[in-house]
Design a protein around this motif. Structure first.
Motif, PDB file in Angstrom:
ATOM      1  N   GLY A 231     -35.146  38.694  -1.511  1.00 52.38           N
ATOM      2  CA  GLY A 231     -36.919  38.411  -0.643  1.00 52.38           C
ATOM      3  C   GLY A 231     -35.722  38.636   0.269  1.00 52.38           C
ATOM      4  O   GLY A 231     -35.802  39.701   1.579  1.00 52.38           O
ATOM      5  N   LYS A 232     -34.163  38.553   0.661  1.00 47.44           N
ATOM      6  CA  LYS A 232     -33.412  38.885   1.748  1.00 47.44           C
ATOM      7  C   LYS A 232     -32.986  39.794   1.901  1.00 47.44           C
ATOM      8  O   LYS A 232     -33.367  40.952   2.789  1.00 47.44           O
ATOM      9  CB  LYS A 232     -31.964  38.021   1.785  1.00 47.44           C
ATOM     10  CG  LYS A 232     -32.909  36.756   2.458  1.00 47.44           C
ATOM     11  CD  LYS A 232     -31.764  35.664   2.620  1.00 47.44           C
ATOM     12  CE  LYS A 232     -31.828  34.030   3.043  1.00 47.44           C
ATOM     13  NZ  LYS A 232     -30.646  33.670   2.873  1.00 47.44           N
ATOM     14  N   GLN A 233     -32.740  40.659   0.670  1.00 51.91           N
ATOM     15  CA  GLN A 233     -32.315  42.040   0.502  1.00 51.91           C
ATOM     16  C   GLN A 233     -33.515  43.369   0.648  1.00 51.91           C
ATOM     17  O   GLN A 233     -33.384  44.297   0.540  1.00 51.91           O
ATOM     18  CB  GLN A 233     -31.800  42.347  -0.644  1.00 51.91           C
ATOM     19  CG  GLN A 233     -30.527  41.521  -0.679  1.00 51.91           C
ATOM     20  CD  GLN A 233     -30.078  41.333  -1.800  1.00 51.91           C
ATOM     21  OE1 GLN A 233     -30.533  41.702  -3.470  1.00 51.91           O
ATOM     22  NE2 GLN A 233     -28.480  41.522  -2.801  1.00 51.91           N
ATOM     23  N   LEU A 234     -34.621  42.876   0.650  1.00 55.59           N
ATOM     24  CA  LEU A 234     -35.774  43.763   0.770  1.00 55.59           C
ATOM     25  C   LEU A 234     -36.315  43.962   1.597  1.00 55.59           C
ATOM     26  O   LEU A 234     -36.357  45.916   1.992  1.00 55.59           O
ATOM     27  CB  LEU A 234     -37.341  43.127   0.506  1.00 55.59           C
ATOM     28  CG  LEU A 234     -37.880  42.493  -1.268  1.00 55.59           C
ATOM     29  CD1 LEU A 234     -38.751  42.208  -1.994  1.00 55.59           C
ATOM     30  CD2 LEU A 234     -37.709  43.918  -2.363  1.00 55.59           C
ATOM     31  N   PRO A 235     -36.340  43.236   2.985  1.00 57.61           N
ATOM     32  CA  PRO A 235     -36.274  43.991   4.488  1.00 57.61           C
ATOM     33  C   PRO A 235     -34.360  44.974   4.279  1.00 57.61           C
ATOM     34  O   PRO A 235     -34.797  45.869   5.664  1.00 57.61           O
ATOM     35  CB  PRO A 235     -36.081  42.816   5.646  1.00 57.61           C
ATOM     36  CG  PRO A 235     -36.149  41.875   4.364  1.00 57.61           C
ATOM     37  CD  PRO A 235     -35.350  41.983   3.221  1.00 57.61           C
ATOM     38  N   GLN A 236     -33.985  44.587   3.614  1.00 60.84           N
ATOM     39  CA  GLN A 236     -32.330  45.470   4.001  1.00 60.84           C
ATOM     40  C   GLN A 236     -33.096  47.884   2.851  1.00 60.84           C
ATOM     41  O   GLN A 236     -31.970  47.981   3.259  1.00 60.84           O
ATOM     42  CB  GLN A 236     -31.278  45.361   2.971  1.00 60.84           C
ATOM     43  CG  GLN A 236     -31.208  44.287   4.583  1.00 60.84           C
ATOM     44  CD  GLN A 236     -29.808  43.887   3.759  1.00 60.84           C
ATOM     45  OE1 GLN A 236     -29.221  44.312   2.572  1.00 60.84           O
ATOM     46  NE2 GLN A 236     -29.752  42.562   3.851  1.00 60.84           N
ATOM     47  N   GLY A 237     -34.308  47.814   3.546  1.00 61.49           N
ATOM     48  CA  GLY A 237     -34.740  49.125   3.043  1.00 61.49           C
ATOM     49  C   GLY A 237     -34.839  48.839   0.916  1.00 61.49           C
ATOM     50  O   GLY A 237     -34.442  50.000   0.519  1.00 61.49           O
ATOM     51  N   GLN A 238     -34.125  47.883   0.523  1.00 60.96           N
ATOM     52  CA  GLN A 238     -34.358  48.182  -1.399  1.00 60.96           C
ATOM     53  C   GLN A 238     -35.180  47.870  -2.094  1.00 60.96           C
ATOM     54  O   GLN A 238     -36.237  46.642  -1.574  1.00 60.96           O
ATOM     55  CB  GLN A 238     -33.302  46.560  -1.342  1.00 60.96           C
ATOM     56  CG  GLN A 238     -31.074  47.162  -0.762  1.00 60.96           C
ATOM     57  CD  GLN A 238     -30.097  46.503  -2.014  1.00 60.96           C
ATOM     58  OE1 GLN A 238     -29.967  46.743  -3.222  1.00 60.96           O
ATOM     59  NE2 GLN A 238     -29.410  45.853  -1.407  1.00 60.96           N
ATOM     60  N   GLN A 239     -35.073  48.427  -3.172  1.00 63.61           N
ATOM     61  CA  GLN A 239     -36.650  48.378  -3.954  1.00 63.61           C
ATOM     62  C   GLN A 239     -36.584  47.172  -4.823  1.00 63.61           C
ATOM     63  O   GLN A 239     -35.557  47.245  -4.924  1.00 63.61           O
ATOM     64  CB  GLN A 239     -37.289  49.709  -4.296  1.00 63.61           C
ATOM     65  CG  GLN A 239     -37.406  51.039  -3.849  1.00 63.61           C
ATOM     66  CD  GLN A 239     -37.453  52.042  -4.619  1.00 63.61           C
ATOM     67  OE1 GLN A 239     -37.401  52.097  -5.880  1.00 63.61           O
ATOM     68  NE2 GLN A 239     -37.684  53.085  -4.001  1.00 63.61           N
ATOM     69  N   THR A 240     -38.162  47.293  -4.528  1.00 60.82           N
ATOM     70  CA  THR A 240     -38.072  45.426  -5.857  1.00 60.82           C
ATOM     71  C   THR A 240     -37.541  45.827  -7.347  1.00 60.82           C
ATOM     72  O   THR A 240     -36.445  45.108  -7.458  1.00 60.82           O
ATOM     73  CB  THR A 240     -39.436  45.134  -5.543  1.00 60.82           C
ATOM     74  OG1 THR A 240     -39.964  44.756  -4.104  1.00 60.82           O
ATOM     75  CG2 THR A 240     -39.681  43.180  -6.271  1.00 60.82           C
ATOM     76  N   ASN A 241     -38.444  46.659  -7.408  1.00 61.85           N
ATOM     77  CA  ASN A 241     -38.478  47.029  -8.747  1.00 61.85           C
ATOM     78  C   ASN A 241     -36.297  46.533  -9.027  1.00 61.85           C
ATOM     79  O   ASN A 241     -36.124  47.096 -10.752  1.00 61.85           O
ATOM     80  CB  ASN A 241     -38.218  48.134  -9.739  1.00 61.85           C
ATOM     81  CG  ASN A 241     -40.221  47.885  -9.579  1.00 61.85           C
ATOM     82  OD1 ASN A 241     -40.950  48.017  -9.463  1.00 61.85           O
ATOM     83  ND2 ASN A 241     -40.864  49.163  -9.393  1.00 61.85           N
ATOM     84  N   HIS A 242     -35.588  47.557  -8.019  1.00 60.37           N
ATOM     85  CA  HIS A 242     -34.237  47.596  -8.598  1.00 60.37           C
ATOM     86  C   HIS A 242     -33.484  46.644  -8.076  1.00 60.37           C
ATOM     87  O   HIS A 242     -33.024  46.125  -9.809  1.00 60.37           O
ATOM     88  CB  HIS A 242     -33.890  49.093  -7.268  1.00 60.37           C
ATOM     89  CG  HIS A 242     -31.548  49.117  -7.571  1.00 60.37           C
ATOM     90  ND1 HIS A 242     -31.787  49.909  -8.477  1.00 60.37           N
ATOM     91  CD2 HIS A 242     -31.483  48.171  -6.804  1.00 60.37           C
ATOM     92  CE1 HIS A 242     -30.101  48.992  -8.194  1.00 60.37           C
ATOM     93  NE2 HIS A 242     -30.270  49.054  -6.975  1.00 60.37           N
TER      94      HIS A 242
END
Length: 198
Positions: A79-90
């Motif tokens: 959840g913290k990494q999502l705002p950094q632009g990384q895709q959920t599936n990855h």
């Protein structure tokens, strides 16, 4: 937007409940099976008979609790990494790969211990050191896979203590030593690629 976030939280909560339920059924089934196969096993600390033994009954409490906590940590990190632009599936695929890696390493250690393959067991610290240069072994999903895979052979408590020590070493290796090695490698590669001045 708010509805999508609520839906994501609900899916994560359902996943955590489902996976914790699966682990709970697994560990309780294992305890019942052990009970009818001559009694629930106990494991002496460091395999020394003069040290205290820890009963596998503790697994019934510890594994579901650890699963709930570690899956929660994984979801929080993703959840913290999502705002950094990384895709959920990855991120989810990465978490699954780390879980399977931890599971595989734990199975190899447990199988080597059971079958007396001391050559592999003697080199486990070096294998883990190299592994911690490549992947973050301190991530919750790696830890969970490692503990689950060793439960049948060692119970849950001893592998938990072991992996927490390794995770501390893994943090130092991955966050501090790895960047230095990468930086030196890049400098060396850069200097080798430069043509000499004539």
């Amino acid at each position: 937007m708010i509805n999508q976030e609520i839906a994501r939280i609900q899916i994560r909560s359902n996943t955590k409940v489902l996976l914790t339920g699966i682990v709970t059924v697994f560990v309780l089934s294992l305890l019942v099976w052990e009970h009818f196969q001559g009694g629930v096993a106990s494991h002496h600390i460091l395999q020394q008979q003069d040290l205290p033994a820890i009963s596998n009954w503790w697994n019934g409490l510890m594994l579901p609790t650890l699963t709930w906590f570690l899956i929660g940590r994984t979801e929080k990190r993703i959840g913290k990494q999502l705002p950094q632009g990384q895709q959920t599936n990855h991120l989810q695929r990465q978490a699954i790969r780390l879980f399977i890696t931890g599971l595989g390493l734990g199975v190899l250690i447990a199988a080597s211990f059971t079958n007396g393959y001391s050559l592999f067991l003697d080199n486990v610290p070096y294998i883990i050191l190299v592994l911690s240069l490549i992947i973050p072994i301190y991530y919750a999903e790696f830890i969970l896979g490692f503990i689950l895979s060793m439960t049948f052979t060692f119970g849950a408590i001893l592998p938990t203590i072991f992996i927490l020590i390794l995770a501390a070493i893994g943090i130092l290796t991955y966050k501090f030593i790895r960047p230095v090695i990468i930086k030196l490698t890049m400098k060396l590669k850069s200097s080798l690629n430069k043509s000499p001045n004539r």
